[in-house]
Design a protein around this motif. Structure first.
Motif, short mmCIF file in Angstrom:
data_model
loop_
_atom_site.label_atom_id
_atom_site.label_comp_id
_atom_site.label_asym_id
_atom_site.label_seq_id
_atom_site.Cartn_x
_atom_site.Cartn_y
_atom_site.Cartn_z
N MET A 125 0.85 -1.17 0.00
CA MET A 125 0.00 0.00 0.00
C MET A 125 0.90 1.24 0.00
N LYS A 126 0.57 2.15 -0.88
CA LYS A 126 1.32 3.40 -0.97
C LYS A 126 0.39 4.54 -0.58
N TRP A 127 0.96 5.57 0.00
CA TRP A 127 0.17 6.70 0.50
C TRP A 127 0.61 7.98 -0.20
N HIS A 128 -0.36 8.76 -0.62
CA HIS A 128 -0.10 10.07 -1.19
C HIS A 128 0.47 10.97 -0.09
N GLU A 129 1.50 11.71 -0.41
CA GLU A 129 2.17 12.54 0.60
C GLU A 129 1.22 13.57 1.22
N ASP A 130 0.40 14.19 0.41
CA ASP A 130 -0.53 15.22 0.89
C ASP A 130 -1.95 14.65 0.84
N LEU A 131 -2.26 13.80 1.81
CA LEU A 131 -3.56 13.11 1.83
C LEU A 131 -4.72 14.09 1.90
N TYR A 132 -5.75 13.78 1.15
CA TYR A 132 -7.01 14.49 1.30
C TYR A 132 -7.70 13.88 2.51
N ALA A 133 -8.33 14.72 3.32
CA ALA A 133 -8.98 14.21 4.53
C ALA A 133 -10.34 14.86 4.71
N GLY A 134 -11.29 14.06 5.12
CA GLY A 134 -12.61 14.58 5.45
C GLY A 134 -12.55 15.38 6.73
N LYS A 135 -13.52 16.27 6.92
CA LYS A 135 -13.53 17.14 8.10
C LYS A 135 -13.53 16.37 9.40
N SER A 136 -14.21 15.25 9.43
CA SER A 136 -14.36 14.52 10.70
C SER A 136 -13.08 13.83 11.17
N ILE A 137 -12.09 13.67 10.29
CA ILE A 137 -10.87 12.99 10.74
C ILE A 137 -9.60 13.81 10.56
N ARG A 138 -9.72 15.06 10.17
CA ARG A 138 -8.50 15.88 9.97
C ARG A 138 -7.61 15.94 11.20
N ARG A 139 -8.22 16.06 12.36
CA ARG A 139 -7.42 16.21 13.58
C ARG A 139 -6.73 14.92 13.99
N ARG A 140 -7.24 13.79 13.53
CA ARG A 140 -6.64 12.51 13.90
C ARG A 140 -6.15 11.72 12.68
N LEU A 141 -5.84 12.44 11.62
CA LEU A 141 -5.47 11.82 10.35
C LEU A 141 -4.31 10.84 10.48
N TRP A 142 -3.24 11.27 11.09
CA TRP A 142 -2.05 10.42 11.14
C TRP A 142 -2.23 9.23 12.08
N LYS A 143 -3.07 9.38 13.08
CA LYS A 143 -3.39 8.25 13.96
C LYS A 143 -4.21 7.21 13.19
N VAL A 144 -5.17 7.68 12.39
CA VAL A 144 -5.98 6.78 11.58
C VAL A 144 -5.10 6.08 10.55
N LYS A 145 -4.21 6.82 9.91
CA LYS A 145 -3.30 6.22 8.93
C LYS A 145 -2.44 5.14 9.59
#
Length: 108
Positions: free
Chosen positions: A1-21
Motif C-alpha cells: 500500500m502506498k500513500w499520497h504525501e498530501d492526503l485528502y482528509a474529510g472534516k471529521s478525521i482531519r485532527r486525527r489523520l495520522w493516527k488513523v493512517k
C-alpha cells in the motif's frame, strides 16, 4: 500500500489523520473510516473502500495508492467529488491518476 504525501482528509478525521493512517497500516480496526484510492478498474476514477475490508487476510492491498481518508461514507463521496472537481478545474479533464501523481510524491 502506498500513500499520497498530501492526503485528502474529510472534516471529521482531519485532527486525527495520522493516527488513523497508522492504525490502517498496522491493521488495527477502523470501523467507520473509508479509504479513497485510485480505481482498480480503468473505467472508473476512484474507489471508496471501507477500511474494515483492508483487514481481510487476502485483500489485494499491495497495489493500492491511498489518496484520501474520510470518517463516513457520505464524507467519502463528498471528498471523492471534491478531488475530481479539483482535477477538472486544474486540467480541464478527468485524468485523476496523472494529476495526483504530479501533485505529490509517494509516502510509504
Amino acid at each position: 500500500m502506498k500513500w499520497h504525501e498530501d492526503l485528502y482528509a474529510g472534516k471529521s478525521i482531519r485532527r486525527r489523520l495520522w493516527k488513523v493512517k497508522w492504525k490502517i497500516v498496522h491493521n488495527a480496526g477502523q470501523i467507520r473510516v473509508y479509504v479513497i484510492t485510485f480505481s482498480s478498474n480503468e473505467k472508473n476514477l476512484l474507489d471508496i473502500i471501507p477500511s474494515r475490508e483492508l483487514l481481510q487476510k487476502h485483500y489485494p492491498k499491495k497495489d493500492l495508492y491511498v489518496i484520501g481518508l474520510a470518517g463516513n461514507y457520505k464524507e467519502a463521496v463528498e471528498l471523492a467529488a471534491y478531488i475530481v472537481s479539483e482535477v477538472y478545474q486544474a486540467t480541464g479533464g478527468f485524468d485523476v491518476r496523472s494529476y495526483i501523481r504530479q501533485k505529490g510524491k509517494l509516502d510509504t
